[in-house]
Design an enzyme around this catalytic site. Structure first.
Site, short mmCIF file in Angstrom:
data_model
loop_
_atom_site.label_atom_id
_atom_site.label_comp_id
_atom_site.label_asym_id
_atom_site.label_seq_id
_atom_site.Cartn_x
_atom_site.Cartn_y
_atom_site.Cartn_z
N ASP A 68 0.82 -1.21 0.00
CA ASP A 68 0.00 0.00 0.00
C ASP A 68 0.85 1.27 0.00
O ASP A 68 2.07 1.21 0.15
CB ASP A 68 -0.97 -0.01 1.20
CG ASP A 68 -0.28 -0.44 2.50
OD1 ASP A 68 0.95 -0.25 2.62
OD2 ASP A 68 -0.97 -0.97 3.38
N ASN A 137 -6.81 -2.54 14.35
CA ASN A 137 -8.23 -2.78 14.08
C ASN A 137 -8.44 -3.98 13.16
O ASN A 137 -9.55 -4.24 12.71
CB ASN A 137 -8.89 -1.53 13.47
CG ASN A 137 -8.32 -1.17 12.10
OD1 ASN A 137 -7.41 -1.83 11.60
ND2 ASN A 137 -8.88 -0.15 11.49
N HIS A 139 -6.89 -4.55 10.15
CA HIS A 139 -6.68 -4.38 8.71
C HIS A 139 -5.44 -5.15 8.24
O HIS A 139 -4.51 -5.39 8.98
CB HIS A 139 -6.64 -2.91 8.28
CG HIS A 139 -5.44 -2.14 8.70
ND1 HIS A 139 -5.52 -0.86 9.23
CD2 HIS A 139 -4.12 -2.41 8.65
CE1 HIS A 139 -4.31 -0.41 9.47
NE2 HIS A 139 -3.44 -1.34 9.14
N GLU A 144 -9.43 -2.08 5.27
CA GLU A 144 -9.97 -1.73 6.57
C GLU A 144 -11.24 -2.53 6.86
O GLU A 144 -11.94 -2.95 5.93
CB GLU A 144 -10.31 -0.23 6.59
CG GLU A 144 -9.10 0.69 6.51
CD GLU A 144 -8.46 0.96 7.86
OE1 GLU A 144 -8.28 0.00 8.64
OE2 GLU A 144 -8.13 2.13 8.12
#
Ligand code: GLP
Length: 244
Positions: A68, A137, A139, A144
């Protein structure tokens, strides 16, 4: 069941992951690698650089695709993931610059940029080994938590928690962290022939437990890794502390 290896420290976990990669490269020198960024990867890249310096890691024929990149940052921007990779790995090993692929976060047309990246990944035959981290979280890359996930490379809106986790690159100011990123989708990650999940530190313990032992859900993208036949989770004791 994801095969899990627990090490006594984050440094040892990083070295173990680096050794796994060195072994895979010896078996297949033209390996196609998926590479992550983030704080967890700093000791991992240091371990790769050390192996290279010791003559035990040869990346001359390897190809890399980063997972990314933050939107709005040019590759030359020192806060970009491209710059992070140059600093921590690319400038320190014998990878050929033309064999490194990082999405361009400053591309004017992100759809065209995503399509270009997908074409290059397809031309390389997809990933042999994807090294992935996990966000607090859940991801993976910048996929996400959401009600549905993307298969292909796309633009993702980052959750505030993710922007906070990336604040270090921005002098600690999370509001300065771009709101969007370009990221590989779950298709490229799960399409890798092998996946190495590297997670360290107590703040990852709860999400590691869900990712490895919990139900598969798009609310925890890392849990999808359970459906892949060849994943190894390389953890330190702190990240493994909540596992059953
Ligand atoms: C970042 C990256 C992910 C990375 C994760 C964990 O934002 N996009 O690829 O795995 O979040 O980062 P860290 O290692 O800093 O906890």
């Amino acid at each position: 069941m994801i095969r899990t290896v627990v090490h006594s420290s984050a440094a040892r976990a990083a070295r173990a992951a680096a050794n796994l990669l060195a072994e895979a490269l010896r078996a297949k020198p033209d390996l196609v690698l998926g590479l992550p960024t983030g704080q967890t990867t700093v000791p991992f890249y240091r371990a790769l650089v050390d192996l290279h310096a010791a003559g035990r890691l040869d990346l001359r024929r390897a190809t890399t695709f980063n997972l990314d990149e933050l939107v709005g940052l040019a590759p030359s921007d020192r806060r970009s993931y491209r710059a992070f990779m140059e600093r921590h790995l690319f400038s320190r090993v014998n990878l050929r610059p033309s064999h490194t692929h990082v999405l361009n976060g400053a591309a004017r047309d992100w759809r065209a940029e995503a399509a270009r990246f997908e074409r290059e990944l397809a031309r390389a035959g997809g990933l042999d080994v994807a090294i992935v981290g996990v966000g607090v979280n859940g991801h993976v890359a910048f996929n996400e938590p959401a009600r549905s996930l993307h298969v292909g490379t796309h633009r993702a809106r980052l959750h505030p928690a993710t922007r906070r986790a990336n604040a270090a690159l921005f002098g600690g100011r999370w509001r300065d962290v771009p709101e969007y990123a370009l990221t590989m989708g779950m298709g490229a990650v799960l399409g890798a022939r092998e996946i190495v999940l590297l997670a360290t530190g107590r703040e990852k313990a709860a999400i590691v437990r869900h990712a490895l032992d919990g139900r598969i859900t798009t609310a925890v993208p890392a849990s999808l890794l359970q459906a892949h036949p060849r994943v190894v989770a390389v953890l330190d004791r702190a990240a493994a502390s909540k596992l059953r």
